[in-house]
Design a protein around this motif. Structure first.
Motif, PDB file in Angstrom:
ATOM      1  N   ILE A  43       0.828  -1.209   0.000  1.00 21.39           N
ATOM      2  CA  ILE A  43       0.000   0.000   0.000  1.00 21.39           C
ATOM      3  C   ILE A  43       0.859   1.255   0.000  1.00 21.39           C
ATOM      4  CG2 ILE A  43      -1.701   1.318   1.337  1.00 21.39           C
ATOM      5  CD1 ILE A  43      -2.638  -1.485   2.438  1.00 21.39           C
ATOM      6  N   ARG A  44       1.886   1.281   0.831  1.00 26.13           N
ATOM      7  CA  ARG A  44       2.752   2.458   0.914  1.00 26.13           C
ATOM      8  C   ARG A  44       3.484   2.727  -0.397  1.00 26.13           C
ATOM      9  NH1 ARG A  44       1.678   5.483   5.610  1.00 26.13           N
ATOM     10  NH2 ARG A  44       2.016   4.251   7.498  1.00 26.13           N
ATOM     11  N   ALA A  45       3.837   1.660  -1.106  1.00 23.80           N
ATOM     12  CA  ALA A  45       4.649   1.811  -2.318  1.00 23.80           C
ATOM     13  C   ALA A  45       3.825   2.127  -3.557  1.00 23.80           C
ATOM     14  CB  ALA A  45       5.451   0.534  -2.564  1.00 23.80           C
ATOM     15  N   ALA A  46       2.515   2.036  -3.466  1.00 23.80           N
ATOM     16  CA  ALA A  46       1.671   2.155  -4.658  1.00 23.80           C
ATOM     17  C   ALA A  46       1.709   3.558  -5.250  1.00 23.80           C
ATOM     18  CB  ALA A  46       0.230   1.785  -4.315  1.00 23.80           C
ATOM     19  N   SER A  47       1.916   3.625  -6.548  1.00 22.81           N
ATOM     20  CA  SER A  47       1.798   4.893  -7.267  1.00 22.81           C
ATOM     21  C   SER A  47       0.559   4.922  -8.149  1.00 22.81           C
ATOM     22  CB  SER A  47       3.039   5.143  -8.131  1.00 22.81           C
ATOM     23  OG  SER A  47       3.207   4.089  -9.067  1.00 22.81           O
ATOM     24  N   PRO A  61      -0.006   9.359   7.152  1.00 20.36           N
ATOM     25  CA  PRO A  61       0.858   8.662   8.116  1.00 20.36           C
ATOM     26  C   PRO A  61       0.224   7.426   8.726  1.00 20.36           C
ATOM     27  CG  PRO A  61       1.063  11.026   8.404  1.00 20.36           C
ATOM     28  CD  PRO A  61      -0.047  10.813   7.415  1.00 20.36           C
ATOM     29  N   ASP A  62      -1.104   7.417   8.900  1.00 21.60           N
ATOM     30  CA  ASP A  62      -1.772   6.272   9.521  1.00 21.60           C
ATOM     31  C   ASP A  62      -2.158   5.188   8.518  1.00 21.60           C
ATOM     32  OD1 ASP A  62      -3.899   7.378   8.148  1.00 21.60           O
ATOM     33  OD2 ASP A  62      -5.191   7.609   9.902  1.00 21.60           O
ATOM     34  N   LEU A  63      -1.666   5.289   7.275  1.00 22.06           N
ATOM     35  CA  LEU A  63      -1.879   4.338   6.187  1.00 22.06           C
ATOM     36  C   LEU A  63      -3.135   4.607   5.374  1.00 22.06           C
ATOM     37  CD1 LEU A  63      -0.325   1.743   5.083  1.00 22.06           C
ATOM     38  CD2 LEU A  63      -2.092   0.401   6.207  1.00 22.06           C
ATOM     39  N   SER A  64      -3.993   5.513   5.783  1.00 26.19           N
ATOM     40  CA  SER A  64      -5.196   5.803   5.004  1.00 26.19           C
ATOM     41  C   SER A  64      -4.819   6.241   3.599  1.00 26.19           C
ATOM     42  CB  SER A  64      -6.009   6.917   5.668  1.00 26.19           C
ATOM     43  OG  SER A  64      -6.414   6.550   6.965  1.00 26.19           O
ATOM     44  N   MET A  87      -9.446   7.729   2.297  1.00 27.72           N
ATOM     45  CA  MET A  87     -10.237   6.505   2.440  1.00 27.72           C
ATOM     46  C   MET A  87      -9.967   5.891   3.802  1.00 27.72           C
ATOM     47  SD  MET A  87     -10.043   3.091   0.048  1.00 27.72           S
ATOM     48  CE  MET A  87     -11.007   1.625   0.422  1.00 27.72           C
ATOM     49  N   GLU A  88     -10.997   5.712   4.587  1.00 30.37           N
ATOM     50  CA  GLU A  88     -10.885   5.008   5.859  1.00 30.37           C
ATOM     51  C   GLU A  88     -11.038   3.515   5.586  1.00 30.37           C
ATOM     52  OE1 GLU A  88     -13.152   4.503  10.172  1.00 30.37           O
ATOM     53  OE2 GLU A  88     -13.749   6.092   8.774  1.00 30.37           O
ATOM     54  N   ILE A  89      -9.992   2.758   5.848  1.00 36.59           N
ATOM     55  CA  ILE A  89     -10.007   1.332   5.557  1.00 36.59           C
ATOM     56  C   ILE A  89     -10.871   0.602   6.581  1.00 36.59           C
ATOM     57  CG2 ILE A  89      -8.592  -0.751   5.340  1.00 36.59           C
ATOM     58  CD1 ILE A  89      -6.231   1.123   4.646  1.00 36.59           C
ATOM     59  N   THR A  90     -11.770  -0.237   6.099  1.00 29.64           N
ATOM     60  CA  THR A  90     -12.576  -1.064   6.996  1.00 29.64           C
ATOM     61  C   THR A  90     -12.145  -2.521   6.969  1.00 29.64           C
ATOM     62  OG1 THR A  90     -14.247  -1.337   5.261  1.00 29.64           O
ATOM     63  CG2 THR A  90     -14.586   0.444   6.836  1.00 29.64           C
ATOM     64  N   LEU A 140      -7.880  -9.439   6.169  1.00 33.03           N
ATOM     65  CA  LEU A 140      -7.292  -8.681   7.266  1.00 33.03           C
ATOM     66  C   LEU A 140      -8.279  -7.643   7.785  1.00 33.03           C
ATOM     67  CD1 LEU A 140      -3.812  -7.958   5.638  1.00 33.03           C
ATOM     68  CD2 LEU A 140      -4.324  -9.742   7.312  1.00 33.03           C
ATOM     69  N   ALA A 141      -8.495  -7.633   9.075  1.00 32.46           N
ATOM     70  CA  ALA A 141      -9.281  -6.566   9.688  1.00 32.46           C
ATOM     71  C   ALA A 141      -8.467  -5.271   9.648  1.00 32.46           C
ATOM     72  CB  ALA A 141      -9.630  -6.925  11.121  1.00 32.46           C
ATOM     73  N   ALA A 142      -9.151  -4.153   9.633  1.00 32.89           N
ATOM     74  CA  ALA A 142      -8.451  -2.873   9.608  1.00 32.89           C
ATOM     75  C   ALA A 142      -7.517  -2.734  10.799  1.00 32.89           C
ATOM     76  CB  ALA A 142      -9.459  -1.729   9.581  1.00 32.89           C
ATOM     77  N   SER A 143      -7.920  -3.253  11.945  1.00 29.39           N
ATOM     78  CA  SER A 143      -7.097  -3.148  13.145  1.00 29.39           C
ATOM     79  C   SER A 143      -5.782  -3.905  13.015  1.00 29.39           C
ATOM     80  CB  SER A 143      -7.867  -3.675  14.365  1.00 29.39           C
ATOM     81  OG  SER A 143      -8.273  -5.018  14.155  1.00 29.39           O
ATOM     82  N   ALA A 144      -5.771  -4.982  12.234  1.00 32.18           N
ATOM     83  CA  ALA A 144      -4.542  -5.751  12.021  1.00 32.18           C
ATOM     84  C   ALA A 144      -3.621  -5.061  11.034  1.00 32.18           C
ATOM     85  CB  ALA A 144      -4.874  -7.157  11.532  1.00 32.18           C
ATOM     86  N   LEU A 145      -4.185  -4.226  10.187  1.00 31.49           N
ATOM     87  CA  LEU A 145      -3.415  -3.580   9.127  1.00 31.49           C
ATOM     88  C   LEU A 145      -2.805  -2.256   9.565  1.00 31.49           C
ATOM     89  CD1 LEU A 145      -2.748  -4.052   6.112  1.00 31.49           C
ATOM     90  CD2 LEU A 145      -4.783  -2.715   5.561  1.00 31.49           C
ATOM     91  N   ARG A 146      -3.519  -1.517  10.389  1.00 30.96           N
ATOM     92  CA  ARG A 146      -3.065  -0.172  10.758  1.00 30.96           C
ATOM     93  C   ARG A 146      -1.796  -0.211  11.604  1.00 30.96           C
ATOM     94  NH1 ARG A 146      -8.632   0.563  12.468  1.00 30.96           N
ATOM     95  NH2 ARG A 146      -9.849   1.505  10.786  1.00 30.96           N
ATOM     96  N   PRO A 147      -0.893   0.753  11.406  1.00 34.66           N
ATOM     97  CA  PRO A 147       0.287   0.859  12.262  1.00 34.66           C
ATOM     98  C   PRO A 147      -0.068   1.374  13.648  1.00 34.66           C
ATOM     99  CG  PRO A 147       0.230   2.668  10.697  1.00 34.66           C
ATOM    100  CD  PRO A 147      -0.906   1.760  10.332  1.00 34.66           C
ATOM    101  N   ASP A 148       0.852   1.214  14.579  1.00 35.13           N
ATOM    102  CA  ASP A 148       0.652   1.670  15.948  1.00 35.13           C
ATOM    103  C   ASP A 148       0.412   3.188  15.956  1.00 35.13           C
ATOM    104  OD1 ASP A 148       0.881   1.547  18.913  1.00 35.13           O
ATOM    105  OD2 ASP A 148       2.660   2.758  18.511  1.00 35.13           O
ATOM    106  N   PRO A 149      -0.709   3.669  16.503  1.00 35.85           N
ATOM    107  CA  PRO A 149      -1.021   5.108  16.432  1.00 35.85           C
ATOM    108  C   PRO A 149      -0.033   5.989  17.180  1.00 35.85           C
ATOM    109  CG  PRO A 149      -2.604   3.947  17.827  1.00 35.85           C
ATOM    110  CD  PRO A 149      -1.792   2.897  17.137  1.00 35.85           C
ATOM    111  N   ASP A 150       0.526   5.497  18.280  1.00 35.19           N
ATOM    112  CA  ASP A 150       1.508   6.303  19.007  1.00 35.19           C
ATOM    113  C   ASP A 150       2.776   6.480  18.182  1.00 35.19           C
ATOM    114  OD1 ASP A 150      -0.186   6.580  21.192  1.00 35.19           O
ATOM    115  OD2 ASP A 150       0.582   4.783  22.178  1.00 35.19           O
TER     116      ASP A 150
END
Length: 254
Positions: free
Chosen positions: A26-30, A53-56, A138-141, A155-165
């Motif tokens: 996802i991060r690398a996608a152009s 930053p939060d992957l959205s 886009m908010e990933i669900t 994958l649930a969104a919670s498993a995909l998202r990086p640590d918020p802190d």
């Protein structure tokens, strides 16, 4: 069909690595395929994402495009991101399908996230200020990651998202990291971009940093460095960049 022990072990390794591999993709996608809906009719189009930053996923969309009008009426959407295929079989191509809800980015957040989008797509500076364009997030669900043939994982969104802190710490330090690296370590930028990422020429600069990696740019060319593992703070970024610069210099024979 029953799996033998080796196949079961490979599937378990794939399942464990899926969230991180999906994030790297996802991060690398152009570019990506965006699926929207107009009434009962599905619609697919090419879009050029970046990530907050939060992957959205971030999308810079024109009001003249059908998909923008679709999202204004029905914000539920999907995004398909693919990586390179390691064989002639397209089914071996790694890919992730994201489902979620799209919304225009509020004015208070727009400048910072627009800058992040432009860091991934510098060529778009020519039209990014046209009045019909707006920034969407886009908010990933949920996600479906396929690491290759017969390697599919939901994958649930919670498993995909990086640590918020960690996301917040890196976001707060990003401007200082970028300024320091570009001012004091341009040789490291060149070593990473040319030695590790397949770039060429001079003038490479660090343009964006997140918990999963960073982006280097030269003119309209952008190269993504994915960290070996997510980092939690500015020191983690520094260590990752030192290791990457060392490996880049070795690859260049310096």
């Amino acid at each position: 069909m029953a799996l033998d022990e080796e196949a079961r072990a490979a599937l378990a390794r794939s399942r464990e690595a899926a969230p991180w591999e999906a994030r790297r993709l996802i991060r690398a996608a152009s570019e990506a395929a965006l699926a929207t809906r107009a009434g009962d009719q599905p619609y697919a189009s090419l879009v050029t994402p970046a990530t907050a930053p939060d992957l959205s996923p971030l999308l810079w969309l024109s009001a003249l495009s059908p998909h923008t009008r679709h999202l204004a009426e029905e914000p539920r959407c999907a995004l398909l991101i693919t990586g390179p295929a390691p064989s002639p079989n397209p089914q071996t191509r790694p890919r992730v399908t994201l489902t979620g809800i799209a919304a225009r980015v509020p004015e208070a957040e727009r400048a910072a996230l627009k800058a992040r989008w432009l860091a991934r797509h510098p060529y778009a500076a020519l039209y990014a200020d046209l009045p019909d364009f707006s920034l969407w997030r886009m908010e990933i669900t949920e996600a479906q990651f396929v690491g290759g043939f017969a390697m599919a994982h939901r994958l649930a969104a919670s498993a995909l998202r990086p640590d918020p802190d960690a996301v917040q710490r890196i976001a707060e330090a990003e401007a200082e990291i970028v300024a320091h690296v570009n001012q004091d370590h341009p040789d490291a930028c060149a070593a990473i971009a040319c030695g590790l990422l397949g770039g060429a020429g001079e003038g490479w600069r660090l343009v964006a940093v997140d918990v999963d990696g960073c982006d280097f740019a030269r003119g309209e060319e952008v190269r993504r460095l994915a960290f070996e593992a997510p980092v939690g703070d500015a020191d983690g970024v520094r260590r990752a960049l030192i290791l990457a610069a060392r490996a880049g210099r070795e690859a260049l024979g310096r």
